[in-house]
Scaffold this motif. Structure first.
Motif, PDB file in Angstrom:
ATOM      1  N   ARG A   6      26.121 -40.059  20.148  1.00  0.00           N
ATOM      2  CA  ARG A   6      27.490 -39.541  20.040  1.00  0.00           C
ATOM      3  C   ARG A   6      27.865 -38.854  21.350  1.00  0.00           C
ATOM      4  O   ARG A   6      27.079 -38.081  21.898  1.00  0.00           O
ATOM      5  CB  ARG A   6      27.610 -38.539  18.887  1.00  0.00           C
ATOM      6  N   ALA A   7      29.066 -39.133  21.810  1.00  0.00           N
ATOM      7  CA  ALA A   7      29.573 -38.482  23.015  1.00  0.00           C
ATOM      8  C   ALA A   7      30.284 -37.184  22.639  1.00  0.00           C
ATOM      9  O   ALA A   7      30.623 -36.943  21.483  1.00  0.00           O
ATOM     10  CB  ALA A   7      30.535 -39.414  23.746  1.00  0.00           C
ATOM     11  N   GLY A   8      30.507 -36.342  23.644  1.00  0.00           N
ATOM     12  CA  GLY A   8      31.260 -35.113  23.432  1.00  0.00           C
ATOM     13  C   GLY A   8      30.379 -33.897  23.261  1.00  0.00           C
ATOM     14  O   GLY A   8      29.172 -33.999  23.001  1.00  0.00           O
ATOM     15  N   THR A   9      31.009 -32.731  23.402  1.00  0.00           N
ATOM     16  CA  THR A   9      30.320 -31.445  23.399  1.00  0.00           C
ATOM     17  C   THR A   9      30.750 -30.623  22.197  1.00  0.00           C
ATOM     18  O   THR A   9      31.953 -30.403  21.987  1.00  0.00           O
ATOM     19  CB  THR A   9      30.648 -30.656  24.685  1.00  0.00           C
ATOM     20  N   THR A  55      34.493 -45.530  36.127  1.00  0.00           N
ATOM     21  CA  THR A  55      34.020 -44.218  35.682  1.00  0.00           C
ATOM     22  C   THR A  55      34.503 -43.106  36.605  1.00  0.00           C
ATOM     23  O   THR A  55      34.975 -42.060  36.148  1.00  0.00           O
ATOM     24  CB  THR A  55      32.480 -44.215  35.604  1.00  0.00           C
ATOM     25  N   ALA A  56      34.393 -43.332  37.919  1.00  0.00           N
ATOM     26  CA  ALA A  56      34.822 -42.315  38.876  1.00  0.00           C
ATOM     27  C   ALA A  56      36.310 -42.019  38.752  1.00  0.00           C
ATOM     28  O   ALA A  56      36.742 -40.856  38.817  1.00  0.00           O
ATOM     29  CB  ALA A  56      34.490 -42.773  40.300  1.00  0.00           C
ATOM     30  N   LEU A  57      37.120 -43.053  38.554  1.00  0.00           N
ATOM     31  CA  LEU A  57      38.566 -42.854  38.439  1.00  0.00           C
ATOM     32  C   LEU A  57      38.943 -42.135  37.150  1.00  0.00           C
ATOM     33  O   LEU A  57      39.800 -41.246  37.152  1.00  0.00           O
ATOM     34  CB  LEU A  57      39.279 -44.202  38.519  1.00  0.00           C
ATOM     35  N   LEU A  58      38.331 -42.512  36.046  1.00  0.00           N
ATOM     36  CA  LEU A  58      38.646 -41.843  34.781  1.00  0.00           C
ATOM     37  C   LEU A  58      38.246 -40.373  34.821  1.00  0.00           C
ATOM     38  O   LEU A  58      38.972 -39.502  34.334  1.00  0.00           O
ATOM     39  CB  LEU A  58      37.944 -42.558  33.626  1.00  0.00           C
ATOM     40  N   LEU A  59      37.090 -40.101  35.403  1.00  0.00           N
ATOM     41  CA  LEU A  59      36.657 -38.713  35.525  1.00  0.00           C
ATOM     42  C   LEU A  59      37.597 -37.947  36.444  1.00  0.00           C
ATOM     43  O   LEU A  59      38.028 -36.828  36.125  1.00  0.00           O
ATOM     44  CB  LEU A  59      35.230 -38.665  36.060  1.00  0.00           C
ATOM     45  N   GLY A  60      37.926 -38.518  37.596  1.00  0.00           N
ATOM     46  CA  GLY A  60      38.820 -37.847  38.519  1.00  0.00           C
ATOM     47  C   GLY A  60      40.185 -37.595  37.917  1.00  0.00           C
ATOM     48  O   GLY A  60      40.781 -36.524  38.108  1.00  0.00           O
ATOM     49  N   ALA A  61      40.709 -38.565  37.173  1.00  0.00           N
ATOM     50  CA  ALA A  61      42.017 -38.386  36.548  1.00  0.00           C
ATOM     51  C   ALA A  61      42.008 -37.238  35.551  1.00  0.00           C
ATOM     52  O   ALA A  61      42.953 -36.438  35.485  1.00  0.00           O
ATOM     53  CB  ALA A  61      42.433 -39.686  35.859  1.00  0.00           C
ATOM     54  N   SER A 106      35.729 -35.730  29.440  1.00  0.00           N
ATOM     55  CA  SER A 106      36.664 -36.675  30.037  1.00  0.00           C
ATOM     56  C   SER A 106      36.627 -38.017  29.303  1.00  0.00           C
ATOM     57  O   SER A 106      35.686 -38.306  28.558  1.00  0.00           O
ATOM     58  CB  SER A 106      36.302 -36.891  31.507  1.00  0.00           C
ATOM     59  N   PRO A 107      37.639 -38.862  29.545  1.00  0.00           N
ATOM     60  CA  PRO A 107      37.602 -40.214  28.956  1.00  0.00           C
ATOM     61  C   PRO A 107      36.467 -41.073  29.494  1.00  0.00           C
ATOM     62  O   PRO A 107      36.189 -42.135  28.931  1.00  0.00           O
ATOM     63  CB  PRO A 107      38.964 -40.807  29.364  1.00  0.00           C
ATOM     64  N   ALA A 108      35.821 -40.634  30.568  1.00  0.00           N
ATOM     65  CA  ALA A 108      34.702 -41.393  31.133  1.00  0.00           C
ATOM     66  C   ALA A 108      33.392 -41.113  30.421  1.00  0.00           C
ATOM     67  O   ALA A 108      32.366 -41.693  30.780  1.00  0.00           O
ATOM     68  CB  ALA A 108      34.553 -41.064  32.623  1.00  0.00           C
ATOM     69  N   THR A 109      33.408 -40.250  29.434  1.00  0.00           N
ATOM     70  CA  THR A 109      32.149 -39.924  28.774  1.00  0.00           C
ATOM     71  C   THR A 109      31.631 -41.104  27.954  1.00  0.00           C
ATOM     72  O   THR A 109      32.351 -42.064  27.672  1.00  0.00           O
ATOM     73  CB  THR A 109      32.300 -38.683  27.884  1.00  0.00           C
ATOM     74  N   HIS A 110      30.411 -41.009  27.580  1.00  0.00           N
ATOM     75  CA  HIS A 110      29.777 -42.031  26.759  1.00  0.00           C
ATOM     76  C   HIS A 110      28.563 -41.400  26.101  1.00  0.00           C
ATOM     77  O   HIS A 110      28.119 -40.306  26.496  1.00  0.00           O
ATOM     78  CB  HIS A 110      29.363 -43.243  27.598  1.00  0.00           C
ATOM     79  N   ALA A 111      28.047 -42.051  25.092  1.00  0.00           N
ATOM     80  CA  ALA A 111      26.815 -41.558  24.486  1.00  0.00           C
ATOM     81  C   ALA A 111      25.688 -41.614  25.513  1.00  0.00           C
ATOM     82  O   ALA A 111      25.684 -42.455  26.412  1.00  0.00           O
ATOM     83  CB  ALA A 111      26.454 -42.395  23.267  1.00  0.00           C
ATOM     84  N   ILE A 112      24.746 -40.693  25.383  1.00  0.00           N
ATOM     85  CA  ILE A 112      23.615 -40.678  26.316  1.00  0.00           C
ATOM     86  C   ILE A 112      22.875 -42.009  26.252  1.00  0.00           C
ATOM     87  O   ILE A 112      22.561 -42.613  27.283  1.00  0.00           O
ATOM     88  CB  ILE A 112      22.679 -39.509  25.996  1.00  0.00           C
TER      89      ILE A 112
END
Length: 806
Positions: free
Chosen positions: A440-443, A788-794, A353-359
């Motif tokens: 780095r973010a993402g899978t 964060t909650a809104l970006l994840l939910g969207a 999601s767009p709410a992701t971030h690097a660990i």
């Protein structure tokens, strides 16, 4: 209140070293009122005599002195009391009063249904300042000694054992506690009330359990299991990491959204004390949290990150260690399978999601740190540590941890301190591994075609290094027969694999890395998951299918085929319960609306078929109560709920959702329910109705008055409010949700997160809602937690809409 910045914290840490806190807390005003008073005496040194700084205090400052010199309390503003003219050795004394004790911001005063009052505190990340003056940042550790004045009928718990409990006059007692080791302010605690207490010595440990009196019989019911689990965990961690914990208390408190790792005295939501017979999964989830908080005694309390950008070190380690200890030291040996179905899927969801971030993210201030209590920090972080243990070998991983704790006990560290210990123990250079996995973010996606395993990174860069296994199976008409495994270490985009024999191959066998995996055998593995040899292999086949649903590669009905097929064959009770939850989600939220009734009926039929199995009866009946569609389903539930109050409430909620009149039955059931939260079970029934007045009553209780306790009562009411076939009556609440979030700040972390995340209106999605939620997230002034909650939910909402159109 001002949010402490990293630059400010670094400057203050360079100036000060804190020797000791002596904190006097007066709780007598909370017996019948709302005011807690404190006097904090802080002994500290300064590297630059004559310099200025500030102490954190979000309370009404009544008096303050520095080295005997009075300070102007009128200068206290934005949660800070400034002072100047420091000496080399200093003593600061601040007396303050806090009357905001009803919001769960650092402290919560609760009046139980029997009229008794309980008080709990929780301070992560910077809420100790709400109760007493302190330098509220993790790297200014100090010894703490607490003296607490409390009503004489109350028991007080603290990080340390009490040295003395003495009468103090006027119906009060004074509790004097032993000094703590050097601790960060956020892991100190004071809890108080007329607790029911159970103590026991187990294997050399002095263990205590506490709860409110209305739950005494439930704690007594669960005490043996909790003491056994706690002793096993302390032995497991103590033997591997040293620094054993002798005294260890666990306090179960009302209206708390989770748990908190206070050194020596962990605080848990008392929702973990299940009011009815707990299912296997409920017991497993509680064990996970107990061991998670226990692991923090080492990672977080003994050794603490210097600043919140390394929050993941605390939380990811505790999550990994909990699953590791469950699988190795308890009867919940299927922990890695349930982690995959629950926590790891949440990590994947957040990471796409767009709410992701690097660990290891950039955390310029504490407010941003609060937003990072999320699935990247906890769940992806846990999975990445699991991969690191695989990458360096578990023996080297544990040896590195043991060295790390020994070298840095009671101090603060940064990531390099930990990674250096792992590198020394394993003999591997972990520089690239660290930057690739943590910065780095993402899978990554791993695709097996023929004997070629191709890895791609979502950011277009080089894929991460992965160490994993590929398993082979011979697909006979009767069974999938294991024929071998190979270990593969990827270092680049393309790796040739000497595949084991077999007709079908499973990538990431054993689920040791964090990646989306695909292979030509996936349809066979999905359809025949029940034939695979262990819970992780079976779960991996289904979660790979779930990833396909989320990414638009698979329809909800196809996913349901896989999930319900495994439900019928899976022996693990915890896995079955998690699968049933996934089945309900897929049927209600990921399918086109016209298909929902039929898919829900399939889930109900599957649950009904399991109801006679002793191992699966509780989750089967609960799932059936959420999905019952036929007279036969309802009759089965009616018979089963005659002596099960919890199931009776669930059945009434489903009947209300189906439009039946249940008011009289609910009114008759509530007095029979010994649960002190029974009124919220009744509210869940009201919330289930497709009725405007009923929805408004539930909405106000949840989002306006915020009077539904955190934990299982809140989850239940939220789940019954958003019903998928009640779109017409629920439609206005999507906009109201976006509007009311402006009133949610960052305070009260454990309480607010469940509401902000749980109330996202997935049940009333339309094509515009994801864009509206994204726009709301990007408004100026929105707290990072809400954003964060809104970006994840969207993002999840947009994926649900795409799946419904597939």
């Amino acid at each position: 209140m001002s949010s402490l910045t990293r630059d400010e914290a670094e400057a203050r840490a360079a100036l000060l070293a804190v020797d000791r806190y002596d904190v006097h807390v007066d709780l007598t005003g909370l017996l019948e009122g709302d005011t807690l008073r404190s006097t904090s005496t802080i002994a500290f040194t300064a590297t630059t005599p004559g310099a200025s700084t500030f102490v954190d205090v979000v309370a009404d400052v009544e008096s303050a002195t520095l080295n005997g010199r009075p300070l102007d309390v009128g200068t206290a503003t934005d949660g800070r009391l400034p002072f100047s003219d420091l000496e080399a050795d200093n003593v600061l004394v601040v007396s303050a009063a806090q009357s905001r004790t009803d919001a769960g911001e650092g402290v919560l005063r609760t009046v139980d249904t029997d009229g008794l009052v309980y008080v709990w505190t929780t301070f992560e990340p910077d809420e100790a300042r709400r109760l007493w003056a302190c330098f509220d940042q993790p790297d200014l550790k100090a010894v703490h000694r607490f003296t607490v004045l409390a009503p004489e009928s109350w028991t007080v718990t603290n990080n340390s054992a009490p040295d003395a409990v003495e009468p103090a006059g006027d119906g009060a007692r004074r509790w004097t506690f032993a000094p703590t080791p050097p601790l960060s302010t956020y892991v100190t605690v004071v809890n108080a009330g007329p607790f029911h207490e159970v103590r026991r010595r187990v294997d050399g440990h002095d263990l205590g359990l506490y709860c409110r009196r209305t739950l005494a019989s439930i704690l007594d019911r669960d005490a043996d299991e909790l003491f056994d689990l706690t002793a096993r965990g302390l032995a497991w961690f103590g033997e591997r990491f040293a620094f054993p914990q002798e005294r260890y208390d666990q306090v179960f408190v009302p209206n708390m959204g989770g748990a908190m790792e206070n050194w020596g005295s962990v605080t848990h939501t008392d929702a973990f004390l299940a009011r009815s017979t707990p299912s296997y999964r409920e017991r497993s989830e509680r064990a996970n949290v107990v061991l998670h908080e226990m692991a923090h005694m080492w990672f977080g309390d003994l050794v603490t990150m210097r600043w919140w950008d390394d929050l993941w070190l605390n939380e990811a380690f505790a999550s990994w260690a909990a699953a590791w200890a469950m699988a190795g030291a308890t009867d919940f040996t299927d922990a890695w399978a349930t982690e995959l179905l629950d926590a790891k899927l949440m990590g994947y969801r957040h990471d796409m999601s767009p709410a992701t971030h690097a660990i290891r993210g950039d955390v310029p201030d504490v407010e941003q740190a609060m937003a990072n209590f999320d699935a990247i920090t906890y769940d992806k972080g846990e999975a990445v540590l699991h991969q690191l243990a695989t990458y360096v070998g578990e023996d080297a991983f544990v040896e590195g941890l043991r060295t790390y704790f020994a070298e840095h006990a009671w101090s603060n560290t940064v990531l390099d301190d930990l990674m250096s210990a792992f590198a020394a123990a394993s003999g591997r250079d972990l520089g690239r591994w660290t930057s690739d996995w943590l910065d780095r973010a993402g899978t990554d996606t791993l695709v097996l075609e023929g004997s070629t395993l191709t890895a791609t990174a979502p950011d277009g860069g080089e894929p991460r290094p992965h160490r994993l296994r590929v398993a082979g199976y011979s697909a006979t008409p009767e069974a999938l027969v294991p024929v071998g495994e190979v270990e593969v270490e990827l270092d680049g985009a393309v790796t040739e694999v000497r595949l084991p024999a077999g007709d079908v191959h499973q990538v990431n066998a054993g689920d040791r890395t964090f990646a989306a995996v695909r292979g030509p055998g996936d349809p066979v593995l999905r359809a025949r998951a029940g034939e695979l040899p262990d819970p992780v292999a079976r779960t991996l086949a289904v979660t790979t299918a779930w990833d396909g649903l989320v990414k638009g590669e698979l329809r909800a009905g196809d996913l349901l085929d896989a999930v319900l097929g495994l439900v019928a064959a899976e022996p693990s009770p915890a896995v079955v319960e998690a699968l049933l939850d996934r089945a309900v989600q897929a049927a209600e939220l990921w399918a086109p609306l016209p298909d929902v009734p039929g898919l829900v009926a399939r889930v109900a039929d599957s649950a009904a078929a399991l109801a006679d199995s002793p191992a699966h009866r509780i989750p089967a009946l609960r799932t059936l109560a959420a999905t019952a569609t036929s007279a036969a389903h309802l009759a089965l539930l009616e018979a089963a709920s005659s002596d099960d109050v919890d199931l009776a409430w669930r059945l009434l909620a489903r009947r209300a959702e189906l439009g039946q009149d249940v008011d009289a039955a609910a009114a008759a059931l509530e007095p029979r329910d010994p649960d002190p939260e029974a009124r919220f079970s009744a509210l869940a029934v009201i919330a289930s109705k497709a009725d405007a007045a009923a929805k408004e009553e539930a909405w106000r209780a949840l989002m306006v008055d915020r009077r539904v306790p955190a934990g299982s009562p809140r989850r239940s009411v939220i789940g019954r409010f958003w019903r998928p076939l009640q779109v017409e009556v629920l439609a206005p609440y999507a906009g109201r949700y976006l509007e009311v979030l402006d009133s949610f700040g960052s305070a009260g972390l454990l309480g607010s997160l469940g509401l902000v995340r749980g109330m996202f209106p997935y049940a009333v999605l339309d094509d515009d809602l994801p864009a509206r939620a994204t726009a709301a997230a990007l408004r100026t002034g929105v707290s990072p937690t809400v954003r964060t909650a809104l970006l994840l939910g969207a993002d999840v909402g947009a994926r649900m809409l795409a799946a419904r159109r597939a």
